[in-house]
Each structure stands twice: as structure tokens, then as C-alpha cells.
Scaffold this active site. Structure first.
Site, PDB file in Angstrom:
ATOM      1  N   ASP A   2       0.824  -1.202   0.000  1.00 18.41           N
ATOM      2  CA  ASP A   2       0.000   0.000   0.000  1.00 18.41           C
ATOM      3  C   ASP A   2       0.862   1.259   0.000  1.00 18.41           C
ATOM      4  OD1 ASP A   2      -2.295   1.462  -0.002  1.00 18.41           O
ATOM      5  OD2 ASP A   2      -2.757   1.183   2.116  1.00 18.41           O
ATOM      6  N   ASN A  50     -10.682  -3.133  -6.094  1.00 15.72           N
ATOM      7  CA  ASN A  50      -9.916  -2.147  -6.873  1.00 15.72           C
ATOM      8  C   ASN A  50     -10.554  -1.823  -8.235  1.00 15.72           C
ATOM      9  OD1 ASN A  50      -6.609  -3.154  -5.667  1.00 15.72           O
ATOM     10  ND2 ASN A  50      -7.953  -1.513  -4.960  1.00 15.72           N
TER      11      ASN A  50
HETATM   12  C1  FPP Z   1      -2.049  -0.076  -3.341  1.00 17.39           C
HETATM   13  O1  FPP Z   1      -1.567   1.248  -3.279  1.00 17.39           O
HETATM   14  C2  FPP Z   1      -1.423  -0.760  -4.457  1.00 17.39           C
HETATM   15  C3  FPP Z   1      -2.100  -1.293  -5.510  1.00 17.39           C
HETATM   16  C4  FPP Z   1      -3.566  -1.266  -5.623  1.00 17.39           C
HETATM   17  C5  FPP Z   1      -1.376  -1.890  -6.649  1.00 17.39           C
HETATM   18  C6  FPP Z   1      -0.148  -2.679  -6.321  1.00 17.39           C
HETATM   19  C7  FPP Z   1       0.670  -2.813  -7.533  1.00 17.39           C
HETATM   20  C8  FPP Z   1       2.022  -2.806  -7.585  1.00 17.39           C
HETATM   21  C9  FPP Z   1       2.881  -2.772  -6.388  1.00 17.39           C
HETATM   22  C10 FPP Z   1       2.720  -2.805  -8.877  1.00 17.39           C
HETATM   23  C11 FPP Z   1       2.454  -3.899  -9.789  1.00 17.39           C
HETATM   24  C12 FPP Z   1       2.648  -5.247  -9.239  1.00 17.39           C
HETATM   25  C13 FPP Z   1       2.715  -6.333 -10.043  1.00 17.39           C
HETATM   26  C14 FPP Z   1       2.775  -7.662  -9.435  1.00 17.39           C
HETATM   27  C15 FPP Z   1       2.749  -6.248 -11.502  1.00 17.39           C
HETATM   28  P1  FPP Z   1      -2.578   2.458  -3.502  1.00 17.39           P
HETATM   29  O2  FPP Z   1      -2.637   2.739  -4.955  1.00 17.39           O
HETATM   30  O3  FPP Z   1      -3.887   2.132  -2.875  1.00 17.39           O
HETATM   31  O4  FPP Z   1      -1.850   3.591  -2.744  1.00 17.39           O
HETATM   32  P2  FPP Z   1      -2.522   4.792  -1.927  1.00 17.39           P
HETATM   33  O5  FPP Z   1      -3.226   4.185  -0.745  1.00 17.39           O
HETATM   34  O6  FPP Z   1      -1.362   5.614  -1.533  1.00 17.39           O
HETATM   35  O7  FPP Z   1      -3.453   5.501  -2.872  1.00 17.39           O
END
Ligand code: FPP
Length: 216
Positions: A2, A50
């Protein structure tokens, strides 16, 4: 994993760049964990909730998954890593589904390290999936029988669960498997998570006396 979005916003960059940076962090973390001879690593890349994000962000994430598979296919094979997918991929684009199935097939027999990617994953959905499968089961359902009906029966119980980004909740991740997990929350945003942070989480785990309900 996250904190990608906030990482990008803090730098006045588009959220997509946060996910790109997050992918780089993931590659490094796999490398460290592999070197430490930890045999199983699961990551939460895309929750079933998501889909509610803006279309452009969902599209970017799906494109990034495809790129990640293309870029790391050989690495996984050369290092005898077995790739597992946790989740329901039927909503993903056909090209991504194909790549996932192909990678699973190619790495099926590898057993040096198991990598589980949770994508379009939700723990409640997984539990319902197992319950649905067992509807016709006539005998009493034991934990072993239930476990076998889940997405990837081989996935062991979680020992250490790390959540970055400052939130202190599980967000529907591996609820069954984390029944006795030690949980480590850190404010570090995922793209900034480095070897020192991983080492801190591991020493937090090392200090735990795990009694699993017993006295000692
Ligand atoms: C949560 O952070 C993260 C995600 C929904 C996506 C995770 C993806 C990756 C780490 C990259 C790709 C991975 C692979 C395996 C190809 P957020 O976007 O909710 O962050 P925030 O809470 O700061 O908005």
C-alpha cells in the site's frame, strides 16, 4: 503493497508512476526474500474492490501486470520460482489471462521458491468459492478438506504479514491463512520500502514467541 498512489502524489507525479515504482520495489523484495531462503512470498496486487478505481488506473495496472510477466518470465524460470495466482482472473483481458496461465504452467514444477500474486483477490470471495465447491460434500467438513477447496490449497499459513502505507487493517487479504500471522504495520509507503525496512519486519517476527493458543 500500500502507498503507491500517495508516493506519486507526494512527488506531484501521476498515480501510475507510483505503481511503476511499486513494481520496482517488488522485484527487489523478491530478490532479498529469495536470498534469505524464505520459501513463500504472497503479495496483494489488486483487490476485488480495486475495480472501483477510475478506469484509467485499472487499465494502467492491468497493463503493468502484463509487462511485469513479460519482463520477469525468464527470471522466474531460471531461479526455479513457482508462480501462483490467487484470485479470479476471468474478468482480466484475455491476453493477460493467457500470460498468467502460461507462466503458471511453465513454473508448475519449480519448488525452490513459491510466489503468490493476489490479483482480483478478496478473501471473502475465496471463502465463498470454497464453500460453494463443498456444497455437495456429504461428510463433515474439516479444516483440511476446506483448505483443499480454496484457490491455491498449497499456500501455507501466513507467518508474517507486512502492510505498508500506514493503514492498520487487513483489507480482505488472506483472512483464513492469517489466523495466526504476526502482523507488522509500517507507515513507509510501498515504493520506499527497502532492505532495512524488510530486515526490521523480520526482526519484529524473530522476537515473537508463537504459542498458537498454548501456554508455551
Ligand atoms: C495499493 O496502493 C497498491 C495497488 C492497488 C497496486 C499494487 C501494484 C504494484 C505494487 C505494482 C504492480 C505489481 C505487479 C505484481 C505487476 P494504492 O494505490 O492504494 O496507494 P494509496 O493508498 O497511496 O493511494
Amino acid at each position: 503493497m500500500d502507498g503507491n498512489g500517495r508516493w506519486a502524489e507526494n512527488k506531484e507525479k501521476p498515480r501510475y508512476e507510483g505503481h511503476q515504482a511499486g513494481l520496482k520495489t517488488l522485484s527487489k523484495v523478491i530478490e532479498f526474500v529469495y536470498k534469505y531462503k524464505i520459501s513463500h512470498l504472497s503479495v496483494y496486487a489488486f483487490s476485488s474492490e480495486n475495480w472501483l478505481r477510475p478506469n484509467s488506473e485499472v487499465k494502467n495496472l492491468l497493463t503493468l501486470f502484463e509487462k511485469a510477466i513479460d519482463d520477469n518470465f525468464n527470471f522466474l524460470i531460471e531461479n526455479k520460482i513457482c508462480f501462483h495466482l490467487l484470485g479470479n482472473i476471468s474478468k482480466f483481458p484475455k491476453s493477460l489471462q493467457k500470460k498468467i496461465e502460461n507462466l503458471k504452467d511453465y513454473t508448475r514444477k519449480n519448488n525452490k521458491f513459491h510466489f503468490y500474486l493476489a490479483a482480483n483477490y478478496g478473501s471473502r470471495e475465496e471463502l465463498l468459492f470454497a464453500a460453494e465447491k463443498l456444497k455437495i460434500h456429504r461428510k463433515p467438513i474439516t479444516e483440511t478438506i476446506f483448505k483443499k477447496a480454496m484457490y491455491v490449497p498449497k499456500l501455507p499459513d501466513v507467518d508474517l504479514l507486512i502492510r505498508t502505507g500506514g493503514e492498520t487493517r487487513l483489507s480482505n487479504f488472506l483472512l483464513w491463512q492469517s489466523a495466526y500471522a504476526e502482523i507488522y504495520f509500517t507507515k513507509i509507503l510501498w515504493p520506499d520500502f527497502n532492505k532495512k525496512n524488510l530486515d526490521n519486519a523480520l526482526s519484529f517476527f524473530d522476537k515473537k514467541v508463537r504459542k498458537f493458543g498454548k501456554i508455551n
